[in-house]
Design a protein around this motif. Structure first.
Motif, PDB file in Angstrom:
ATOM      1  N   SER A   1      -6.903  14.167 -23.647  1.00  0.00           N
ATOM      2  CA  SER A   1      -6.206  15.148 -24.468  1.00  0.00           C
ATOM      3  C   SER A   1      -4.764  14.722 -24.724  1.00  0.00           C
ATOM      4  N   PHE A   2      -4.287  15.006 -25.934  1.00  0.00           N
ATOM      5  CA  PHE A   2      -2.874  14.773 -26.205  1.00  0.00           C
ATOM      6  C   PHE A   2      -2.225  16.063 -26.704  1.00  0.00           C
ATOM      7  N   ALA A   3      -2.718  17.181 -26.173  1.00  0.00           N
ATOM      8  CA  ALA A   3      -2.219  18.492 -26.584  1.00  0.00           C
ATOM      9  C   ALA A   3      -0.750  18.690 -26.216  1.00  0.00           C
ATOM     10  N   TYR A   4      -0.331  18.131 -25.083  1.00  0.00           N
ATOM     11  CA  TYR A   4       1.045  18.293 -24.616  1.00  0.00           C
ATOM     12  C   TYR A   4       1.554  16.948 -24.109  1.00  0.00           C
ATOM     13  N   PRO A   5       2.852  16.740 -24.155  1.00  0.00           N
ATOM     14  CA  PRO A   5       3.385  15.516 -23.524  1.00  0.00           C
ATOM     15  C   PRO A   5       3.280  15.631 -22.004  1.00  0.00           C
ATOM     16  N   ASP A   6       3.083  14.512 -21.346  1.00  0.00           N
ATOM     17  CA  ASP A   6       2.972  14.471 -19.882  1.00  0.00           C
ATOM     18  C   ASP A   6       1.932  15.458 -19.365  1.00  0.00           C
ATOM     19  N   ASN A   7       0.764  15.474 -19.986  1.00  0.00           N
ATOM     20  CA  ASN A   7      -0.266  16.459 -19.663  1.00  0.00           C
ATOM     21  C   ASN A   7      -1.299  15.969 -18.652  1.00  0.00           C
ATOM     22  N   ILE A   8      -1.185  14.717 -18.199  1.00  0.00           N
ATOM     23  CA  ILE A   8      -2.147  14.183 -17.242  1.00  0.00           C
ATOM     24  C   ILE A   8      -1.394  13.735 -15.994  1.00  0.00           C
TER      25      ILE A   8
ATOM     26  N   TYR B   1       0.842  -1.193   0.000  1.00  0.00           N
ATOM     27  CA  TYR B   1       0.000   0.000   0.000  1.00  0.00           C
ATOM     28  C   TYR B   1       0.880   1.246   0.000  1.00  0.00           C
ATOM     29  N   ALA B   2       0.561   2.188  -0.888  1.00  0.00           N
ATOM     30  CA  ALA B   2       1.311   3.441  -0.956  1.00  0.00           C
ATOM     31  C   ALA B   2       0.509   4.458  -1.758  1.00  0.00           C
ATOM     32  N   THR B   3       0.912   5.716  -1.641  1.00  0.00           N
ATOM     33  CA  THR B   3       0.346   6.785  -2.460  1.00  0.00           C
ATOM     34  C   THR B   3       1.285   7.025  -3.624  1.00  0.00           C
ATOM     35  N   HIS B   4       0.741   7.127  -4.809  1.00  0.00           N
ATOM     36  CA  HIS B   4       1.536   7.279  -6.027  1.00  0.00           C
ATOM     37  C   HIS B   4       1.082   8.512  -6.794  1.00  0.00           C
ATOM     38  N   THR B   5       2.020   9.159  -7.455  1.00  0.00           N
ATOM     39  CA  THR B   5       1.708  10.226  -8.396  1.00  0.00           C
ATOM     40  C   THR B   5       2.296   9.795  -9.724  1.00  0.00           C
ATOM     41  N   GLN B   6       1.437   9.693 -10.728  1.00  0.00           N
ATOM     42  CA  GLN B   6       1.864   9.205 -12.027  1.00  0.00           C
ATOM     43  C   GLN B   6       1.538  10.247 -13.082  1.00  0.00           C
ATOM     44  N   THR B   7       2.507  10.504 -13.961  1.00  0.00           N
ATOM     45  CA  THR B   7       2.319  11.444 -15.056  1.00  0.00           C
ATOM     46  C   THR B   7       2.160  10.649 -16.345  1.00  0.00           C
ATOM     47  N   LEU B   8       1.098  10.945 -17.069  1.00  0.00           N
ATOM     48  CA  LEU B   8       0.781  10.227 -18.300  1.00  0.00           C
ATOM     49  C   LEU B   8       0.647  11.201 -19.458  1.00  0.00           C
ATOM     50  N   THR B   9       0.794  10.696 -20.651  1.00  0.00           N
ATOM     51  CA  THR B   9       0.554  11.485 -21.850  1.00  0.00           C
ATOM     52  C   THR B   9      -0.748  11.005 -22.462  1.00  0.00           C
ATOM     53  N   GLY B  10      -1.685  11.918 -22.649  1.00  0.00           N
ATOM     54  CA  GLY B  10      -2.959  11.563 -23.262  1.00  0.00           C
ATOM     55  C   GLY B  10      -2.736  11.059 -24.676  1.00  0.00           C
ATOM     56  N   ASN B  11      -3.628  10.183 -25.137  1.00  0.00           N
ATOM     57  CA  ASN B  11      -3.408   9.568 -26.446  1.00  0.00           C
ATOM     58  C   ASN B  11      -4.678   9.537 -27.294  1.00  0.00           C
ATOM     59  N   GLN B  12      -5.621  10.451 -27.017  1.00  0.00           N
ATOM     60  CA  GLN B  12      -6.873  10.554 -27.761  1.00  0.00           C
ATOM     61  C   GLN B  12      -7.709   9.274 -27.671  1.00  0.00           C
ATOM     62  N   THR B  13      -7.525   8.496 -26.607  1.00  0.00           N
ATOM     63  CA  THR B  13      -8.377   7.341 -26.363  1.00  0.00           C
ATOM     64  C   THR B  13      -9.243   7.637 -25.148  1.00  0.00           C
ATOM     65  N   LYS B  14     -10.170   6.750 -24.853  1.00  0.00           N
ATOM     66  CA  LYS B  14     -11.039   6.944 -23.690  1.00  0.00           C
ATOM     67  C   LYS B  14     -10.428   6.381 -22.417  1.00  0.00           C
ATOM     68  N   GLU B  15      -9.410   5.529 -22.542  1.00  0.00           N
ATOM     69  CA  GLU B  15      -8.873   4.860 -21.354  1.00  0.00           C
ATOM     70  C   GLU B  15      -7.360   4.979 -21.244  1.00  0.00           C
ATOM     71  N   LEU B  16      -6.912   5.164 -20.001  1.00  0.00           N
ATOM     72  CA  LEU B  16      -5.494   5.125 -19.651  1.00  0.00           C
ATOM     73  C   LEU B  16      -5.342   4.091 -18.545  1.00  0.00           C
ATOM     74  N   PHE B  17      -4.132   3.594 -18.345  1.00  0.00           N
ATOM     75  CA  PHE B  17      -3.909   2.568 -17.330  1.00  0.00           C
ATOM     76  C   PHE B  17      -2.813   3.006 -16.371  1.00  0.00           C
ATOM     77  N   LEU B  18      -3.121   2.945 -15.093  1.00  0.00           N
ATOM     78  CA  LEU B  18      -2.164   3.294 -14.046  1.00  0.00           C
ATOM     79  C   LEU B  18      -1.223   2.124 -13.810  1.00  0.00           C
TER      80      LEU B  18
END
Length: 173
Positions: A106-113, A47-64
């Motif tokens: 959105s995939f307007a910028y890299p690492d935008n989520i 168990y831990a708290t995580h901060t993850q940076t993702l790049t949007g890819n114009q899809t409906k789903e992302l995976f942590l």
């Protein structure tokens, strides 16, 4: 914290260990098996708290990366904080899936989520989901087998130093 205890290993080995063997189990063998399990699973089990940076890819789903997800604290997309809910911006699942509602990521910028969340099992800290019994079972069984192998090898070893094998002498290891 340990996935299992020396008492769990005793159950599989059917041996009542003395304190030196219990110490060897808890300090050496059980952590070694746990590390192998963590590496095999491929994500942090604890168990831990995580901060993850993702790049949007114009899809409906992302995976942590970490699982099982217990709670999502915040999701920020292109600098805007999103709201959780079926009628809002996103929903999430404990398997790490993050689904955008009504639009695409959105995939307007890299690492935008940026997602901040808690995930993992309770491995002794009192937080997270209950560790599945399979983790305890596999850890105890593997540690018992490793210990039994060590005991068999040490029982076959002659007292004194180990002699290397040569053309005229057989190794005693």
């Amino acid at each position: 914290m340990a996935f299992c205890t020396a008492a769990d290993v005793e159950t599989f080995a059917l041996i009542d260990f003395h304190s030196d063997l219990e110490t060897h189990l808890t300090n050496d063998l059980i952590p070694l098996v746990e590390d192998a399990i963590r590496e095999y699973v491929g994500y942090d089990i604890d168990y831990a708290t995580h901060t993850q940076t993702l790049t949007g890819n114009q899809t409906k789903e992302l995976f942590l990366d970490e699982r099982p997800v217990i709670a999502i604290t915040s999701v920020t997309e292109d600098g805007s904080t999103l709201t959780y809910g079926n009628q809002e911006d996103y929903i999430w699942y404990d398997n790490g899936r993050l689904r955008r509602v009504g639009s695409r990521w959105s995939f307007a910028y890299p690492d935008n989520i940026v997602v901040t969340y808690t995930a993992g099992y309770d491995t002794g800290g009192g937080y997270g989901l209950t560790l599945p019994r399979a983790f305890r079972y596999v850890t105890a069984r593997a540690a018992a087998r490793m210990l039994e192998s060590e005991l068999v090898l040490s029982a076959q070893q002659e007292a004194g130093q180990i002699v290397a094998q040569s053309s005229s002498q057989v190794s005693n290891f």
